[in-house]
Scaffold this motif. Sequence first.
Motif, short mmCIF file in Angstrom:
data_model
loop_
_atom_site.label_atom_id
_atom_site.label_comp_id
_atom_site.label_asym_id
_atom_site.label_seq_id
_atom_site.Cartn_x
_atom_site.Cartn_y
_atom_site.Cartn_z
N GLU A 1 -93.43 -51.23 -80.66
CA GLU A 1 -94.10 -52.53 -80.59
C GLU A 1 -93.69 -53.30 -79.33
O GLU A 1 -94.53 -53.90 -78.65
N ASP A 2 -92.40 -53.24 -79.02
CA ASP A 2 -91.88 -53.89 -77.82
C ASP A 2 -92.50 -53.27 -76.57
O ASP A 2 -92.90 -53.97 -75.63
N GLN A 3 -92.61 -51.95 -76.56
CA GLN A 3 -93.23 -51.27 -75.42
C GLN A 3 -94.71 -51.58 -75.32
O GLN A 3 -95.25 -51.76 -74.21
N ASP A 4 -95.41 -51.64 -76.44
CA ASP A 4 -96.84 -51.96 -76.43
C ASP A 4 -97.09 -53.34 -75.84
O ASP A 4 -98.08 -53.54 -75.11
N GLU A 5 -96.21 -54.28 -76.14
CA GLU A 5 -96.37 -55.62 -75.58
C GLU A 5 -96.25 -55.60 -74.06
O GLU A 5 -97.04 -56.23 -73.35
N PHE A 6 -95.28 -54.85 -73.56
CA PHE A 6 -95.13 -54.70 -72.11
C PHE A 6 -96.35 -54.02 -71.49
O PHE A 6 -96.89 -54.47 -70.47
N LEU A 7 -96.81 -52.94 -72.13
CA LEU A 7 -97.94 -52.19 -71.58
C LEU A 7 -99.23 -53.01 -71.59
O LEU A 7 -100.07 -52.86 -70.69
N SER A 8 -99.39 -53.85 -72.58
CA SER A 8 -100.59 -54.69 -72.62
C SER A 8 -100.63 -55.63 -71.42
O SER A 8 -101.67 -55.80 -70.79
N GLU A 9 -99.48 -56.23 -71.10
CA GLU A 9 -99.42 -57.10 -69.92
C GLU A 9 -99.68 -56.30 -68.65
O GLU A 9 -100.38 -56.75 -67.73
N LEU A 10 -99.11 -55.11 -68.60
CA LEU A 10 -99.29 -54.26 -67.42
C LEU A 10 -100.75 -53.85 -67.24
O LEU A 10 -101.30 -53.91 -66.13
N GLU A 11 -101.41 -53.47 -68.34
CA GLU A 11 -102.80 -53.04 -68.27
C GLU A 11 -103.72 -54.19 -67.85
O GLU A 11 -104.67 -53.98 -67.09
N GLN A 12 -103.42 -55.39 -68.32
CA GLN A 12 -104.22 -56.55 -67.91
C GLN A 12 -104.13 -56.79 -66.42
O GLN A 12 -105.14 -57.06 -65.75
N ALA A 13 -102.93 -56.66 -65.88
CA ALA A 13 -102.75 -56.85 -64.44
C ALA A 13 -103.47 -55.75 -63.66
O ALA A 13 -104.09 -56.02 -62.61
N LEU A 14 -103.41 -54.51 -64.15
CA LEU A 14 -104.07 -53.41 -63.45
C LEU A 14 -105.59 -53.51 -63.52
O LEU A 14 -106.29 -53.14 -62.58
N GLU A 15 -106.12 -54.00 -64.63
CA GLU A 15 -107.56 -54.18 -64.77
C GLU A 15 -108.10 -55.14 -63.71
O GLU A 15 -109.23 -54.99 -63.23
N MET A 16 -107.27 -56.11 -63.32
CA MET A 16 -107.68 -57.08 -62.30
C MET A 16 -107.21 -56.67 -60.91
O MET A 16 -107.33 -57.44 -59.96
N ASN A 17 -106.67 -55.43 -60.81
CA ASN A 17 -106.13 -54.94 -59.53
C ASN A 17 -105.10 -55.91 -58.95
O ASN A 17 -104.96 -56.05 -57.72
N ASN A 18 -104.35 -56.56 -59.84
CA ASN A 18 -103.35 -57.54 -59.42
C ASN A 18 -101.99 -56.82 -59.34
O ASN A 18 -101.15 -56.92 -60.23
N TYR A 19 -101.81 -56.11 -58.23
CA TYR A 19 -100.58 -55.31 -58.10
C TYR A 19 -99.35 -56.18 -57.86
O TYR A 19 -98.23 -55.77 -58.13
N GLY A 20 -99.56 -57.38 -57.36
CA GLY A 20 -98.44 -58.32 -57.22
C GLY A 20 -97.87 -58.70 -58.57
O GLY A 20 -96.65 -58.78 -58.75
N ALA A 21 -98.76 -58.92 -59.54
CA ALA A 21 -98.32 -59.24 -60.90
C ALA A 21 -97.60 -58.06 -61.53
O ALA A 21 -96.62 -58.23 -62.27
N VAL A 22 -98.08 -56.85 -61.21
CA VAL A 22 -97.42 -55.65 -61.72
C VAL A 22 -95.99 -55.56 -61.19
O VAL A 22 -95.04 -55.31 -61.92
N SER A 23 -95.85 -55.79 -59.89
CA SER A 23 -94.52 -55.75 -59.28
C SER A 23 -93.61 -56.81 -59.87
O SER A 23 -92.42 -56.56 -60.15
N GLU A 24 -94.15 -58.00 -60.08
CA GLU A 24 -93.37 -59.09 -60.65
C GLU A 24 -92.93 -58.77 -62.08
O GLU A 24 -91.82 -59.10 -62.49
N LEU A 25 -93.83 -58.10 -62.82
CA LEU A 25 -93.53 -57.75 -64.21
C LEU A 25 -92.45 -56.67 -64.30
O LEU A 25 -91.60 -56.71 -65.20
N CYS A 26 -92.46 -55.72 -63.36
CA CYS A 26 -91.61 -54.54 -63.47
C CYS A 26 -90.32 -54.62 -62.65
O CYS A 26 -89.33 -53.96 -62.98
N GLU A 27 -90.33 -55.40 -61.59
CA GLU A 27 -89.27 -55.32 -60.60
C GLU A 27 -87.88 -55.60 -61.16
O GLU A 27 -86.91 -54.90 -60.86
N ASP A 28 -87.75 -56.61 -61.98
CA ASP A 28 -86.44 -57.02 -62.49
C ASP A 28 -86.11 -56.41 -63.85
O ASP A 28 -85.06 -56.71 -64.42
N ASP A 29 -87.01 -55.58 -64.35
CA ASP A 29 -86.78 -54.92 -65.64
C ASP A 29 -86.17 -53.54 -65.37
O ASP A 29 -86.82 -52.66 -64.81
N ARG A 30 -84.91 -53.34 -65.75
CA ARG A 30 -84.20 -52.11 -65.41
C ARG A 30 -84.44 -50.98 -66.40
O ARG A 30 -83.85 -49.91 -66.27
#
Length: 208
Positions: free
Chosen positions: A43-72
């Motif tokens: 469930e925790d992973q699905d929440e992350f992936l939903s945010e990621l997929e929304q950013a990718l649908e809009m081709n917003n790669y900056g948002a993808v980087s912001e979402l993933c960069e600080d998550d180790r």
Amino acid sequence: METLFGILNNCVYGILALLALWGAYCVILVWRRVGQVRFADEEDQDEFLSELEQALEMNNYGAVSELCEDDRRALPQLALYAVNNRNIGYAKLRRRVAERFQQDVLSDVEHRLSWVGTVIKSAPMIGLLGTVMGMMGAFANLSSGDKVDTVQMASDIQFALITTALGLAIAVPLVLSTASINIRIRKMEDLVGVGMSRLFEALKFAEA
């Protein structure tokens, strides 16, 4: 001779203590490492992936980087790597992502687990060495030709039994811990596999 046996006995106890500490230390490190790189549940992973997929649908790669960069955790870092290298082709990208997961996550965990495995094998062997030494001391006492020192003989036999028990007492909990850790690793691999499949589908959608 008794002094020599006493020194060797203390060495066996010391080695067993070091093995126990090292095995416990490695188990704790591996447990923490797996906890740091995996999502708590699907469930925790699905929440992350939903945010990621929304950013990718809009081709917003900056948002993808912001979402993933600080998550180790493993999946966000792999997702960031995949997005940054999305132009090299899906087949090559899948292979490189798999290699990166192996190198950055699994290799470190497997390295620590290999040390735990070494302790599991070594502790009973050191215990057996103590058993042999204790019995040697007991038989040396019997063959001395003098009056048998029953107190010393009982001490030697006690040492033999204690070292055997200690070797097993170190190995058995580590075996159970390793089995539990391997289950966590398999679950992590399954979650990452599902997450990467969704990521690649989202990347294809974004490129369409």
